[in-house]
Design a protein around this motif. Structure first.
Motif, short mmCIF file in Angstrom:
data_model
loop_
_atom_site.label_atom_id
_atom_site.label_comp_id
_atom_site.label_asym_id
_atom_site.label_seq_id
_atom_site.Cartn_x
_atom_site.Cartn_y
_atom_site.Cartn_z
N PRO A 65 68.07 -34.36 34.18
CA PRO A 65 67.74 -35.46 33.26
C PRO A 65 69.00 -36.29 32.95
CG PRO A 65 67.09 -33.30 32.37
CD PRO A 65 68.06 -33.06 33.48
N ILE A 66 68.85 -37.60 32.95
CA ILE A 66 69.93 -38.51 32.55
C ILE A 66 69.44 -39.28 31.32
CG2 ILE A 66 71.39 -40.46 33.21
CD1 ILE A 66 71.98 -37.96 34.81
N THR A 67 70.10 -39.03 30.19
CA THR A 67 69.63 -39.63 28.94
C THR A 67 70.65 -40.60 28.31
OG1 THR A 67 70.48 -37.75 27.66
CG2 THR A 67 68.18 -37.63 28.41
N ASP A 68 71.83 -40.71 28.90
CA ASP A 68 72.82 -41.62 28.32
C ASP A 68 72.71 -43.01 28.95
OD1 ASP A 68 75.21 -42.19 30.35
OD2 ASP A 68 74.57 -40.12 30.67
N ARG A 69 73.26 -44.01 28.30
CA ARG A 69 73.15 -45.39 28.76
C ARG A 69 74.38 -45.87 29.49
NH1 ARG A 69 70.61 -48.17 23.30
NH2 ARG A 69 68.67 -46.95 23.23
N ASN A 70 75.34 -45.02 29.68
CA ASN A 70 76.57 -45.42 30.36
C ASN A 70 76.24 -45.75 31.82
OD1 ASN A 70 79.08 -45.52 31.70
ND2 ASN A 70 79.98 -44.05 30.28
N TYR A 122 78.04 -45.98 34.30
CA TYR A 122 78.82 -45.16 35.23
C TYR A 122 78.71 -43.67 34.90
CZ TYR A 122 80.63 -49.77 36.20
OH TYR A 122 80.72 -51.11 36.53
N LEU A 123 77.77 -43.35 34.01
CA LEU A 123 77.47 -41.99 33.56
C LEU A 123 78.56 -41.46 32.63
CD1 LEU A 123 75.98 -40.23 36.72
CD2 LEU A 123 74.85 -41.71 35.04
N SER A 124 78.12 -40.79 31.60
CA SER A 124 79.04 -40.16 30.67
C SER A 124 79.67 -38.94 31.32
CB SER A 124 78.30 -39.74 29.40
OG SER A 124 77.34 -38.73 29.71
N GLU A 125 80.67 -38.39 30.68
CA GLU A 125 81.34 -37.19 31.23
C GLU A 125 80.35 -36.05 31.39
OE1 GLU A 125 84.86 -34.00 30.00
OE2 GLU A 125 84.57 -35.83 28.84
N ALA A 156 65.44 -54.63 29.49
CA ALA A 156 66.36 -54.73 28.35
C ALA A 156 67.70 -54.05 28.65
CB ALA A 156 65.73 -54.11 27.11
N TYR A 157 67.83 -53.53 29.85
CA TYR A 157 69.05 -52.80 30.21
C TYR A 157 69.60 -53.39 31.50
CZ TYR A 157 72.06 -48.72 31.07
OH TYR A 157 73.13 -47.89 31.29
N PRO A 158 70.42 -54.44 31.43
CA PRO A 158 70.87 -55.17 32.62
C PRO A 158 71.68 -54.33 33.60
CG PRO A 158 72.12 -55.84 30.69
CD PRO A 158 70.98 -55.00 30.18
N GLU A 159 72.28 -53.24 33.13
CA GLU A 159 73.12 -52.42 34.01
C GLU A 159 72.37 -51.19 34.54
OE1 GLU A 159 77.64 -52.90 32.73
OE2 GLU A 159 76.43 -52.10 31.09
N SER A 173 75.34 -45.15 40.35
CA SER A 173 76.30 -44.13 39.93
C SER A 173 75.73 -42.73 40.13
CB SER A 173 76.67 -44.33 38.45
OG SER A 173 77.33 -45.55 38.24
N ILE A 174 74.45 -42.57 39.83
CA ILE A 174 73.79 -41.27 40.03
C ILE A 174 73.84 -40.89 41.51
CG2 ILE A 174 71.60 -40.05 39.91
CD1 ILE A 174 70.93 -41.79 37.45
N ARG A 175 73.49 -41.84 42.36
CA ARG A 175 73.51 -41.56 43.81
C ARG A 175 74.92 -41.20 44.26
NH1 ARG A 175 70.50 -46.48 43.64
NH2 ARG A 175 68.26 -46.10 43.87
#
Length: 207
Positions: free
Chosen positions: A84-89, A91-94, A126-129, A136-138
């Motif tokens: 699961p990816i729940t952060d909005r970064n 480039y992904l959070s640490e 609503a999330y342009p990035e 980044s996930i890939r």
């Protein structure tokens, strides 16, 4: 899976999964521990313990052994992992990078599949990035040696991330969920609801 509702916390080192698992046991109750002062500790024998306490202790040991065996099996008998990816970064959070690296390493080592679910309360528009985050996930999974995975997007649904994770894990009959404690610390995931909604083992990675 018989190992449902069990939580494993392991260090971030993805090279040694088996030795990282720790089993927590309950301490003696105060009524029991208070009967062992420093003056009689050396003279205590098994016969001094109440019989019913010894029986409960044996049952506890058997239960702990069963949990330990299930914990070990969880690292070898799984074939499908949920990330699961729940952060909005974008480039992904640490924590998300750590979870992606761990999921990739485990899946590669044991021949398991990975499903990634991106969860956000906002719609994609609503999330342009958003596309940057997917890239980044890939990238992070490929860096871990894992090229192919299934991607799900649950955006703007208004449901709690914990409930969404549990729903997907149940519908897809997943064997393990890999996530960082960061998701809990940041309040994206409710730790109190994990055992209620997640029907399979959850691997929590400390920061």
């Amino acid at each position: 899976m018989a190992f449902a509702h069990c939580f494993l916390t392991v260090p971030a080192d993805t090279t040694n999964f088996h030795t990282a698992t720790s089993i927590l046991t309950r301490p003696f109750s105060s009524s029991v521990s208070s009967s062992f002062s420093s003056s009689n500790l050396n003279t205590c024998r098994l016969s001094n313990f109440p019989k019913n306490l010894r029986i409960r202790d044996k049952a506890s040991v058997k239960a702990q052994a069963s949990e330990a065996s299930a914990a070990a099996d969880a690292f070898t008998n799984f074939k499908h992992v949920l990330l699961p990816i729940t952060d909005r970064n974008p480039y992904l959070s640490e924590g998300s990078r750590q979870a992606a690296a761990t999921a990739a390493a485990m899946a590669k080592k044991y021949g398991a599949d990975i499903t990634v679910v991106v969860i956000d309360e906002k719609e994609k528009e609503a999330y342009p990035e958003h596309e940057t985050q997917l890239a980044s996930i890939r990238w992070h999974l490929s860096e871990g040696g894992y090229q192919e995975f299934k991607l799900l997007e649950r955006l703007g649904e208004g449901s709690k991330p914990t409930a969404i994770i549990g729903e997907i894990a149940d519908d897809m009959n997943l064997d393990m969920v890999v996530m960082s404690m960061e998701a809990i610390h940041s309040k994206h995931v409710d730790a109190n609801l994990l055992a209620e909604f997640i029907p399979c083992p959850v691997l929590l990675l400390p920061l």
